[in-house]
Design an enzyme around this catalytic site. Structure first.
Site, PDB file in Angstrom:
ATOM      1  N   HIS A  29       0.828  -1.203   0.000  1.00  0.00           N
ATOM      2  CA  HIS A  29       0.000   0.000   0.000  1.00  0.00           C
ATOM      3  C   HIS A  29       0.868   1.262   0.000  1.00  0.00           C
ATOM      4  O   HIS A  29       0.555   2.242  -0.680  1.00  0.00           O
ATOM      5  CB  HIS A  29      -0.913   0.013   1.231  1.00  0.00           C
ATOM      6  CG  HIS A  29      -1.828  -1.167   1.303  1.00  0.00           C
ATOM      7  ND1 HIS A  29      -3.006  -1.244   0.601  1.00  0.00           N
ATOM      8  CD2 HIS A  29      -1.737  -2.330   1.986  1.00  0.00           C
ATOM      9  CE1 HIS A  29      -3.607  -2.402   0.849  1.00  0.00           C
ATOM     10  NE2 HIS A  29      -2.844  -3.075   1.691  1.00  0.00           N
ATOM     11  N   ASP A 126      -5.626   5.692   0.797  1.00  0.00           N
ATOM     12  CA  ASP A 126      -5.955   4.442   0.120  1.00  0.00           C
ATOM     13  C   ASP A 126      -7.195   3.838   0.771  1.00  0.00           C
ATOM     14  O   ASP A 126      -7.803   4.427   1.673  1.00  0.00           O
ATOM     15  CB  ASP A 126      -4.758   3.489   0.054  1.00  0.00           C
ATOM     16  CG  ASP A 126      -4.464   2.755   1.354  1.00  0.00           C
ATOM     17  OD1 ASP A 126      -5.232   2.903   2.328  1.00  0.00           O
ATOM     18  OD2 ASP A 126      -3.463   2.019   1.410  1.00  0.00           O
ATOM     19  N   TRP A 374      -1.119  -6.436  -7.617  1.00  0.00           N
ATOM     20  CA  TRP A 374      -1.299  -5.432  -8.661  1.00  0.00           C
ATOM     21  C   TRP A 374      -0.033  -4.618  -8.890  1.00  0.00           C
ATOM     22  O   TRP A 374       0.274  -4.261 -10.017  1.00  0.00           O
ATOM     23  CB  TRP A 374      -2.474  -4.526  -8.321  1.00  0.00           C
ATOM     24  CG  TRP A 374      -2.953  -3.725  -9.499  1.00  0.00           C
ATOM     25  CD1 TRP A 374      -2.949  -2.368  -9.644  1.00  0.00           C
ATOM     26  CD2 TRP A 374      -3.515  -4.233 -10.718  1.00  0.00           C
ATOM     27  NE1 TRP A 374      -3.474  -1.989 -10.854  1.00  0.00           N
ATOM     28  CE2 TRP A 374      -3.822  -3.125 -11.545  1.00  0.00           C
ATOM     29  CE3 TRP A 374      -3.787  -5.526 -11.201  1.00  0.00           C
ATOM     30  CZ2 TRP A 374      -4.378  -3.265 -12.819  1.00  0.00           C
ATOM     31  CZ3 TRP A 374      -4.343  -5.659 -12.458  1.00  0.00           C
ATOM     32  CH2 TRP A 374      -4.632  -4.536 -13.255  1.00  0.00           C
ATOM     33  N   ASN A 375       0.719  -4.294  -7.831  1.00  0.00           N
ATOM     34  CA  ASN A 375       1.970  -3.557  -8.023  1.00  0.00           C
ATOM     35  C   ASN A 375       2.936  -4.340  -8.905  1.00  0.00           C
ATOM     36  O   ASN A 375       3.515  -3.809  -9.863  1.00  0.00           O
ATOM     37  CB  ASN A 375       2.635  -3.253  -6.680  1.00  0.00           C
ATOM     38  CG  ASN A 375       1.848  -2.272  -5.846  1.00  0.00           C
ATOM     39  OD1 ASN A 375       1.151  -1.413  -6.369  1.00  0.00           O
ATOM     40  ND2 ASN A 375       1.936  -2.408  -4.539  1.00  0.00           N
ATOM     41  N   GLU A 379       4.389  -3.535 -12.725  1.00  0.00           N
ATOM     42  CA  GLU A 379       5.826  -3.497 -12.992  1.00  0.00           C
ATOM     43  C   GLU A 379       6.181  -4.445 -14.140  1.00  0.00           C
ATOM     44  O   GLU A 379       7.034  -4.130 -14.985  1.00  0.00           O
ATOM     45  CB  GLU A 379       6.603  -3.858 -11.730  1.00  0.00           C
ATOM     46  CG  GLU A 379       6.541  -2.775 -10.660  1.00  0.00           C
ATOM     47  CD  GLU A 379       7.137  -3.201  -9.334  1.00  0.00           C
ATOM     48  OE1 GLU A 379       7.689  -4.326  -9.259  1.00  0.00           O
ATOM     49  OE2 GLU A 379       7.053  -2.429  -8.362  1.00  0.00           O
ATOM     50  N   ALA A 394      -5.651 -12.407  -1.081  1.00  0.00           N
ATOM     51  CA  ALA A 394      -6.345 -11.167  -1.434  1.00  0.00           C
ATOM     52  C   ALA A 394      -7.048 -11.331  -2.785  1.00  0.00           C
ATOM     53  O   ALA A 394      -7.716 -12.330  -3.028  1.00  0.00           O
ATOM     54  CB  ALA A 394      -5.388  -9.977  -1.396  1.00  0.00           C
ATOM     55  N   GLU A 395      -6.883 -10.346  -3.695  1.00  0.00           N
ATOM     56  CA  GLU A 395      -7.583 -10.389  -4.983  1.00  0.00           C
ATOM     57  C   GLU A 395      -6.710 -10.998  -6.079  1.00  0.00           C
ATOM     58  O   GLU A 395      -7.022 -10.878  -7.269  1.00  0.00           O
ATOM     59  CB  GLU A 395      -8.028  -8.974  -5.378  1.00  0.00           C
ATOM     60  CG  GLU A 395      -7.032  -8.123  -6.136  1.00  0.00           C
ATOM     61  CD  GLU A 395      -5.831  -7.630  -5.339  1.00  0.00           C
ATOM     62  OE1 GLU A 395      -5.014  -6.893  -5.905  1.00  0.00           O
ATOM     63  OE2 GLU A 395      -5.733  -7.973  -4.146  1.00  0.00           O
TER      64      GLU A 395
END
Length: 480
Positions: A29, A126, A374-375, A379, A394-395
């Site tokens: 985050h 966030d 997602w990060n 990348e 998580a997702e």
């Protein structure tokens, strides 16, 4: 003369447009909001106060935020540590834990914001810091949410309160995929962890935060039009989201960590696009049995690889979420006996951490076995590197399905269904990525997306102009 110069710089800093940025705990985050703050400072002439929740901050978080090389207009403001010892336990799940930490840490937020000079024109938070809406309302500071996962998850999250009202029982028991308005359906097995059990605090906290999203003055998204065109169109135009109402949506991504000067000498000796990077994020951990199978799969594939290894955890797939950068691993204690000797120069085993962006940007890197956070996904996209999808928590299962079936830049490591992915499946996936025709196809798609990601961040690109529109909005408020 020296004093006058210092005073002039001080006045210039005071009169620059000023915004504050507030991430929730956890490196996943903190990093994207920190990179957004850097972009506002270096590209748009802002002064940014970065509000750092210090409670249970990891070593990696502290190292990132307290670097001596930060630009002068980026100010790190450490919030006082909060005592959460009576509110959390080792059994407290990640989202519940970080929500409690944020809630207790933000008790001082109103007083802190009131002391900042000049008054921030906006606060960017966030998803897990929505308690800030109340403090900012009393101070008349517009609050924007930087939703750091995919826009697909945002669409599902905005739809979740209706699901919560209308569906009885558990969502994972539904006979059909969840039909998200205007978007691709989500298979029940891909639903994020936070909604798989509606009876626990994890679900209640997630529902609490996302139900407050409509309170935002706007939602920044770490994505761009070419990556998620259908979902972004739905968020703006579909009647369901218009009726909520959904705040204005600003796709400003991909905002990722900038590459530094670090290099891995071993990579320089490898052929182009021949190396697989294997790493599962700052919080991801595998069971002891799965680590053994992954090691054998990599060895059997006979392909080159860099593997960032971490002490196994049989209890928790995100065991290092709050301790990233502080673990000291001895891989020989849990890898197969003789593994490093047998792989020789063909593989590189790295304990705990690696300069991921630098490795993904190296010409020798040809694939990325990733947890699909997602990060890391952004990348990989920004560097044109195709992926082997290995979601953990998580997702990440949602992201993996999107990358494989909709975006077309990933292949699956194999389906584990909560069990262990075997060495033969891993061997096959690695060979497919680095040798097979399917690997060539996903590599072409990855390179195409890299070009589009570069274009969207240039002057005139859709994400660049989206952030400019926000910057202009905040700058205009300074003149009021």
């Amino acid at each position: 003369m020296g004093t006058e110069a210092v005073s002039a710089r001080h006045l210039e800093a005071i009169w620059k447009p000023h915004v504050a940025v507030l991430p929730s705990p956890g490196l996943g985050h903190v990093t994207p909001l920190f990179e957004l703050a850097l972009r506002l400072v270096t590209h748009h002439g802002f002064r940014v106060s970065f509000l750092n929740i210090t409670t249970e901050a990891s070593a990696a978080q502290n190292q990132l935020l307290h670097s001596p090389r930060l630009p002068p207009d980026l100010h790190i403001v450490d919030l006082p540590p909060a005592d959460v010892s009576t509110l959390v336990s080792p059994e407290t799940t990640v989202v519940a834990r970080l929500s409690i930490i944020a809630q207790q840490s933000l008790l001082c937020l109103e007083a802190l914001l009131a002391e900042l000079t000049p008054k921030p024109r906006a606060l960017i938070i966030d998803l897990f810091c929505t308690q800030a809406f109340d403090a900012c309302k009393r101070l008349s500071i517009p609050t924007f949410t930087f939703f750091t996962p995919s826009s697909h998850l945002l669409a599902f999250s905005l739809f979740l309160p209706r699901l919560d009202r209308e569906v009885e029982g558990e969502f994972v028991d539904l006979p059909q995929p969840v039909e998200v308005p205007g978007c691709a359906p989500i298979r029940t097995q891909d639903l994020l962890d936070q909604v798989r059990n509606r009876k626990i605090d994890e679900y209640k906290w997630y529902l609490y935060h996302l139900s407050r999203l409509p309170m935002a003055a706007g939602i920044l998204l770490n994505t761009w039009v070419d990556l998620e065109p259908v979902t972004l169109t739905a968020l703006r135009e579909h009647s369901f989201y218009r009726q909520i109402p959904t705040p204005p949506v600003y796709p400003v991504g991909p905002i990722i960590k900038e590459a530094g000067a670090e290099r891995v000498a071993w990579l320089d000796r490898q052929p182009p696009e021949s190396v697989l990077l294997v790493t599962l994020g700052s919080g991801g951990t595998l069971s002891g049995e799965q680590v053994i199978e992954l090691a054998w799969g990599l060895e059997l594939s006979q392909q080159r690889f860099i593997w960032v290894v971490r002490t196994p955890s049989d209890a928790n797939a995100c065991a290092t979420f709050f301790s990233a950068g502080s673990d000291a691993d001895d891989p020989k204690s849990y890898l197969p006996e003789g593994f490093e000797e047998r792989i020789g120069e063909r593989g590189l085993v790295v304990p705990s951490w690696c300069p991921q962006v630098e490795i993904l940007g190296h010409a020798s890197t040809g694939g990325f076995l990733s947890h699909c956070g997602w990060n890391s996904t952004l990348e990989s996209v920004a560097n044109g590197v195709p992926m082997i999808a290995w979601p953990l928590y998580a997702e990440q299962r949602m992201n993996a399905t999107m990358l494989v079936e909709q975006v077309g830049m990933a292949v699956r490591a194999g389906e584990s269904d909560g069990g262990v992915i075997g060495r033969k499946e891993i061997e096959k996936a690695v060979r497919v990525m680095l040798e097979g025709e399917e690997g060539k196809a996903v590599r072409r798609k990855a390179k195409e997306l890299k070009q589009r990601a570069t274009e969207t961040l240039r002057n005139g690109g859709s994400s660049y102009e989206s952030l400019v529109s926000l910057a202009d909005l905040w700058k205009a408020s300074c003149a009021e």
